[in-house]
Write an enzyme that holds these catalytic residues in place. Structure first.
Site, PDB file in Angstrom:
ATOM      1  CE1 TYR A 152      -0.441  -1.226   8.911  1.00 32.40           C
ATOM      2  CE2 TYR A 152      -1.922  -1.765  10.728  1.00 32.40           C
ATOM      3  CZ  TYR A 152      -1.351  -2.073   9.506  1.00 32.40           C
ATOM      4  OH  TYR A 152      -1.696  -3.242   8.878  1.00 32.40           O
ATOM      5  CE  LYS A 192       0.373   3.027   5.677  1.00 33.48           C
ATOM      6  NZ  LYS A 192       0.025   1.856   4.836  1.00 33.48           N
ATOM      7  CG  ASP A 196      -4.089  -5.839  -0.664  1.00 34.46           C
ATOM      8  OD1 ASP A 196      -4.254  -4.649  -1.007  1.00 34.46           O
ATOM      9  OD2 ASP A 196      -3.841  -6.175   0.513  1.00 34.46           O
ATOM     10  CG  HIS A 250      -1.842  -1.148   1.286  1.00 36.78           C
ATOM     11  ND1 HIS A 250      -2.276  -1.707   2.475  1.00 36.78           N
ATOM     12  CD2 HIS A 250      -2.423  -1.879   0.293  1.00 36.78           C
ATOM     13  CE1 HIS A 250      -3.103  -2.710   2.214  1.00 36.78           C
ATOM     14  NE2 HIS A 250      -3.202  -2.843   0.897  1.00 36.78           N
TER      15      HIS A 250
END
Length: 199
Positions: A132, A72, A169, A62
């Protein structure tokens, strides 16, 4: 807390100092001031995400548009995972390359994934929980993916793992397709962003 650069510019691995005693263990999980020393700017955490994954789950690759991008700071609070950082910045010296860090509840390391980089992980155990800290809120119009099994990336997953992907995905483009369609950030955009937020 030990902070070290990874082979891909803009990515760091953080190893906390742990203080165990007969009650358990204490550690600092995040230090914005220490990250600032390495990044040249303080990460502005605006959203926290939590994912719980079964063994073999692969989330990613991503990434978000730059600017503003989304950095992140990822760690595992239960189970274990292999975290992958992929350089998808067109024009970068390490474009198309990736590096991996094992995150678990023993070493309790974290990774910092800077703006413009791709991110994925593979859960090694059932109920692996990742946290995250994100520098931008979720914005579906600015967030994209690359197929984690793209042969050009050639990401290596642990032996015995059968990657389990979400439909989103699994339908993501390859790196070449994403580049051809203009989805990928450029290295110049990354450098301009870093300069714009430098302290």
């Amino acid at each position: 807390m030990k902070i070290e650069p990874l082979p891909i510019e803009g990515a760091l691995v953080v190893t906390p100092r742990q203080f165990p005693d007969d009650r358990g263990v204490f550690l600092e999980g995040f230090r914005g001031d220490l990250l600032t020393e390495h990044l040249g700017h303080r990460p502005d955490v605006v959203q926290t995400n939590i994912s719980v994954s079964s063994r073999g789950t692969v989330r990613g690759v991503h990434f978000a548009d730059v600017p503003p991008g989304q950095a992140k700071y990822v760690t595992a609070v239960s189970g274990s995972l292999i975290d992958y950082i992929v350089d998808i910045r067109v024009g970068s010296p390490t474009f198309g390359q990736w590096t991996a860090v094992h995150l678990d509840t023993i070493e309790r390391r974290a990774v910092y994934v800077g703006e413009g980089l791709g991110h994925a992980f593979c859960a090694l155990e059932d109920n692996t929980t990742a946290v995250y800290l994100c520098t931008a809120a979720y914005n579906p119009g600015r967030e994209h993916g690359i197929h984690p099994l793209d042969p050009q990336l050639a990401i290596t997953f642990p032996e015995g793992i059968e990657p389990l992907l979400s439909p989103k995905d699994a339908a993501a483009p390859t790196l070449r397709e994403a580049q051809s369609s203009g989805l990928l950030p450029t290295y110049e955009q990354y450098l301009a962003f870093v300069e714009s937020v430098a302290d």
